[in-house]
Design a protein around this motif. Structure first.
Motif, mmCIF file in Angstrom:
data_model
loop_
_atom_site.group_PDB
_atom_site.id
_atom_site.type_symbol
_atom_site.label_atom_id
_atom_site.label_comp_id
_atom_site.label_asym_id
_atom_site.label_seq_id
_atom_site.Cartn_x
_atom_site.Cartn_y
_atom_site.Cartn_z
ATOM 1 N N ARG A 1 0.854 -1.248 0.055
ATOM 2 C CA ARG A 1 0.041 -0.034 0.005
ATOM 3 C C ARG A 1 0.744 1.357 -0.022
ATOM 4 N NH1 ARG A 1 -4.692 1.768 4.523
ATOM 5 N NH2 ARG A 1 -6.310 1.973 2.936
ATOM 6 N N SER A 2 2.108 1.054 0.771
ATOM 7 C CA SER A 2 2.918 2.386 0.589
ATOM 8 C C SER A 2 3.456 2.669 -0.690
ATOM 9 C CB SER A 2 4.101 1.948 1.414
ATOM 10 O OG SER A 2 5.109 1.121 0.971
ATOM 11 N N GLU A 3 3.457 1.824 -1.830
ATOM 12 C CA GLU A 3 3.846 1.988 -3.205
ATOM 13 C C GLU A 3 2.603 2.324 -4.071
ATOM 14 O OE1 GLU A 3 5.548 -1.706 -4.160
ATOM 15 O OE2 GLU A 3 6.952 -1.570 -2.448
ATOM 16 N N LEU A 4 1.502 1.652 -3.826
ATOM 17 C CA LEU A 4 0.390 1.675 -5.041
ATOM 18 C C LEU A 4 -0.973 2.161 -4.166
ATOM 19 C CD1 LEU A 4 1.279 -1.923 -6.081
ATOM 20 C CD2 LEU A 4 1.851 0.450 -7.249
ATOM 21 N N ASP A 5 -1.978 2.661 -5.174
ATOM 22 C CA ASP A 5 -3.287 2.857 -4.738
ATOM 23 C C ASP A 5 -4.054 1.411 -4.480
ATOM 24 O OD1 ASP A 5 -5.276 1.910 -7.059
ATOM 25 O OD2 ASP A 5 -3.611 2.751 -7.848
ATOM 26 N N ASP A 6 -5.139 1.502 -3.400
ATOM 27 C CA ASP A 6 -5.744 0.320 -2.980
ATOM 28 C C ASP A 6 -6.173 -0.495 -3.889
ATOM 29 O OD1 ASP A 6 -5.080 1.331 -0.603
ATOM 30 O OD2 ASP A 6 -7.175 1.590 0.261
#
Length: 301
Positions: A254-259
């Motif tokens: 989640r720190s890298e991508l949207d949900d």
């Protein structure tokens, strides 16, 4: 064992496991039948394949007026969807469920809506639940005992998976009916996968629930998915690691991508396609990811 079949649970007299064939996957849905002095069905499946369960009860020798208890571990419809159908067929049986699940089974409209939203096109594997009359259902609390005549089941709240979840312990046979509190057992690799559905999964409580099971020191675990297994401490340790590592994996992604992309990534990379129906494996990955994302939203607020 295949869909619609049943067999004795080795090491536990009078206990049988029935395979509902849930999601077109052998052994994915386990229903337990205790042929005790006061017979009980523990969990009920979705209700979609209930005729096969009725046949199992007939073959075991439990008549329509003989079933005493219908005992879902929680209100999720893969475990309690058949409860109302059973109650209708077995008029002397009383439905018992953890207290917070009672309202969902008396009036399942909101539960059905939530389930349809969560499982999407997999709803075709479910059936509309039969509402249970209030006079036929009783709520259970931690420490309650269900009297089976020649033995009893002790209720232990296990709300990490859902607030209306409990495990049931037969201290005489040293067996615990874990439902989803110990994860999903995968016989092919003799390990446990996490189950973290939205919207009420709670990691810390799940870890406490696993410790509750360990503290009971049972000889057998009767999982809600893929059947029974002899207990050992290592399996509970594996389950704890699985839950912690899964939450951290979702948090990191989640720190890298949207949900939505996070969900898609875990769906496409699910290794459970090796062990059961690929469609169900991807659906499980989606539910589990969404459950953790919801949990992270809650704890980070």
């Amino acid at each position: 064992m295949h869909a619609g079949e049943f067999e004795p649970v080795r090491g536990v007299p009078d206990l049988y496991v029935h395979d509902t064939g849930m999601f077109d996957t052998d052994e994915y849905g386990s229903v337990y039948v205790y042929d005790a002095a006061e017979p009980v069905v523990i969990d009920t499946g979705t209700g979609a394949n209930r005729e096969a369960l009725f046949e199992t009860l007939d073959e075991i020798g439990i008549g329509r007026d003989e079933l005493a208890w219908i005992l879902p571990t929680h209100a999720h419809l893969d475990h309690a969807g058949g409860a109302g159908h059973l109650a209708k067929r077995y008029p002397e049986a009383e439905v018992l469920v953890p207290e917070r699940g009672v309202r969902h089974l008396v009036d399942p409209e909101a539960l059905v809506a939530g389930t349809k939203s969560a499982v999407e096109d997999q709803w075709r594997y479910y059936d509309d639940p039969e509402p249970i009359p209030e006079a036929r259902i009783t709520g259970l609390a931690d420490g309650d005992r269900v009297d089976l005549g020649d033995r009893s089941l002790v209720v232990h709240e296990a709300p990490g998976h859902a607030p209306h979840h409990a495990v049931y312990h037969d201290p005489d046979a040293d067996v615990v009916f874990t439902a989803d509190a110990a994860g999903i057992y995968v016989p092919e690799v003799d390990t446990v996968r996490q189950t973290t559905p939205p919207p009420q999964f709670d990691l810390d409580q799940c870890l406490r629930d696993l410790q509750t099971i360990a503290d009971l020191e049972p000889e057998y675990l009767c999982f809600g998915h893929f059947g029974p297994r002899e207990y050992d401490d290592a399996l509970i340790g594996e389950a704890k690691r699985a839950y912690v590592e899964w939450v951290e994996a979702v948090r990191a992604k989640r720190s890298e991508l949207d949900d939505e992309t996070v969900v898609e990534r875990f769906e496409s990379s699910s290794t459970d396609v090796e062990f059961w129906n690929p469609e169900r494996a991807r659906a499980d990955a989606s539910l589990n990811t969404r459950g953790v994302l919801t949990y992270l939203d809650r704890v980070e607020e």
